[in-house]
Design an enzyme around this catalytic site. Structure first.
Site, PDB file in Angstrom:
ATOM      1  N   SER A  40     -24.842 -88.003  20.314  1.00  0.00           N
ATOM      2  CA  SER A  40     -24.195 -87.621  19.138  1.00  0.00           C
ATOM      3  C   SER A  40     -23.372 -88.232  18.343  1.00  0.00           C
ATOM      4  O   SER A  40     -22.836 -88.341  17.755  1.00  0.00           O
ATOM      5  CB  SER A  40     -22.869 -86.698  20.742  1.00  0.00           C
ATOM      6  OG  SER A  40     -22.517 -86.966  20.856  1.00  0.00           O
ATOM      7  N   HIS A  61     -29.729 -84.016  17.056  1.00  0.00           N
ATOM      8  CA  HIS A  61     -27.988 -83.663  17.769  1.00  0.00           C
ATOM      9  C   HIS A  61     -27.924 -82.695  17.680  1.00  0.00           C
ATOM     10  O   HIS A  61     -27.956 -81.488  16.341  1.00  0.00           O
ATOM     11  CB  HIS A  61     -27.296 -84.600  16.725  1.00  0.00           C
ATOM     12  CG  HIS A  61     -25.430 -84.878  17.309  1.00  0.00           C
ATOM     13  ND1 HIS A  61     -25.027 -84.059  17.028  1.00  0.00           N
ATOM     14  CD2 HIS A  61     -25.270 -83.751  18.863  1.00  0.00           C
ATOM     15  CE1 HIS A  61     -23.493 -84.031  17.777  1.00  0.00           C
ATOM     16  NE2 HIS A  61     -23.817 -83.588  18.759  1.00  0.00           N
ATOM     17  N   GLU A  73     -28.007 -81.617  13.709  1.00  0.00           N
ATOM     18  CA  GLU A  73     -27.730 -82.861  12.761  1.00  0.00           C
ATOM     19  C   GLU A  73     -29.570 -83.477  12.978  1.00  0.00           C
ATOM     20  O   GLU A  73     -29.742 -83.879  14.289  1.00  0.00           O
ATOM     21  CB  GLU A  73     -26.736 -83.560  13.518  1.00  0.00           C
ATOM     22  CG  GLU A  73     -25.620 -83.216  12.656  1.00  0.00           C
ATOM     23  CD  GLU A  73     -24.307 -84.318  13.247  1.00  0.00           C
ATOM     24  OE1 GLU A  73     -23.064 -84.284  12.085  1.00  0.00           O
ATOM     25  OE2 GLU A  73     -24.303 -84.522  14.483  1.00  0.00           O
ATOM     26  N   ASN A 111     -18.768 -85.632  14.469  1.00  0.00           N
ATOM     27  CA  ASN A 111     -18.220 -86.157  15.499  1.00  0.00           C
ATOM     28  C   ASN A 111     -17.530 -86.895  14.696  1.00  0.00           C
ATOM     29  O   ASN A 111     -16.024 -87.875  15.432  1.00  0.00           O
ATOM     30  CB  ASN A 111     -18.822 -87.270  16.538  1.00  0.00           C
ATOM     31  CG  ASN A 111     -18.766 -85.518  17.407  1.00  0.00           C
ATOM     32  OD1 ASN A 111     -18.557 -84.525  17.797  1.00  0.00           O
ATOM     33  ND2 ASN A 111     -20.917 -85.725  18.437  1.00  0.00           N
TER      34      ASN A 111
END
Length: 335
Positions: A40, A61, A73, A111
């Site tokens: 991540s 991800h 992702e 993130n």
């Protein structure tokens, strides 16, 4: 695993653990198979270089819980082959996922933005806001959950581990957070049944059912940059947290991590609980007016005791505002 076409690694977020796994996969899995990482935040290029086939390595991800969350992702490394990227995108469609391509950076699209959003929420606590007040204001804005409620649910140790990693990689920067004290005391939230209750300028942590009787750890004045606690309005909470998201999204566009602003919106609508009726953070910025966003960011950056560099409007945001343009008209290229 010798004959598989695709292998997705989902081990602990430690580069050393990733190294062991990918070196082993490189020896075992047939040539031509795709080796994917569910990391991540970690550097996918470094992971790819653990193998003798970096062209076959890609990031996939998934968002937790993976059987429910539709966002995926797809992280393209510097050496990821075009057919590997195309296969990953086709696979995501077959699985019923909404795929967004990201370049490589710490945290990718989602993130990386979440880190700034969390830092903005933390600054509000330093200023004197209550954690439940921050959560309530953002939930009233339309977010599915407030940042402190998310932390209690997901586990404060996740962010703690991330901050420790970043502090070791960037020794000159301050990644400290008031939640670090709770983590050091073994209080991670719901995951270990040691949940969090909010108080005026700190957190009180207690076991479920014992609210009001837990250990109180006030925020020391030094951690509040020697500024007295003040009243914080719901409007300021929303502005700071949402505009922090927008500004980091602009930097992501400028860095070529995302190809277009709508990709960023897709990430936040489908992976982070951003209200659908607001269209995503970048669309919301366009509707608000980029001039207003820039003016507010400059005002926050000029306030004493804050991180002026973090709040300074991204150059692309300033340029678009000056030209009377929008994020939706900006076209970049993923690196």
């Amino acid at each position: 695993m010798r004959d598989v076409d695709l292998c997705i690694e989902a081990v602990f977020e430690s580069m050393e653990v990733k190294r062991q796994v990918f070196q082993t996969l490189d020896e075992v899995v047939r040539q031509g198979a795709i080796l994917a990482s569910n990391t991540s935040a970690l550097n996918l290029n470094e992971i790819a270089n653990f193998t003798r086939r970096p062209q076959d390595v890609i990031g996939l991800h998934f968002f937790s819980p993976a059987n429910v969350m539709r966002l995926l992702e797809v992280v393209r490394g510097a050496k990821t082959a075009k057919d590997v990227l195309a296969t990953a995108m086709r696979l995501s469609k077959t699985m019923g996922k909404i795929a967004v391509v990201s370049g490589v950076c710490d945290g990718f699209i989602g993130n990386r933005m979440l880190a700034r959003y969390g830092a903005a929420a933390h600054d509000l606590i330093m200023a004197g806001a209550l954690p439940q007040q921050v959560d309530a204001a953002l939930q009233d804005f339309g977010m599915a959950m407030g940042p402190f409620r998310v932390g209690d649910l997901a586990g404060l140790d996740i962010g703690w581990a991330l901050r420790k990693r970043r502090a070791s990689e960037f020794p000159g920067r301050d990644f400290s957070n008031v939640a670090d004290d709770l983590c050091e005391a073994g209080r991670f939230g719901q995951k270990n049944r040691r949940r969090l209750v909010s108080v005026r300028v700190g957190f009180a942590s207690s076991n479920p059912g014992s609210e009001g009787h837990g250990h109180h750890r006030a925020i020391p004045p030094a951690k509040r940059h020697h500024t007295p606690a003040r009243e914080v309005s719901s409007e300021e909470i929303v502005e700071r947290c949402i505009y922090a998201l927008i500004n980091e999204g602009a930097r992501i566009l400028e860095d070529g991590i995302a190809q277009r602003s709508s990709d960023i919106d897709l990430v936040y609508l489908n992976g982070y609980g951003f209200p659908a009726y607001r269209g995503g953070p970048m669309f919301f910025a366009d509707q608000t007016g980029l001039h207003d966003v820039v003016r507010t960011l400059k005002s926050i950056a000029a306030q004493p005791g804050g991180d002026a560099g973090a709040w300074a409007p991204a150059p692309v945001l300033t340029r678009l505002a000056h030209q009377g343009q929008t994020f939706s008209g900006f076209k970049g290229s993923t690196t």
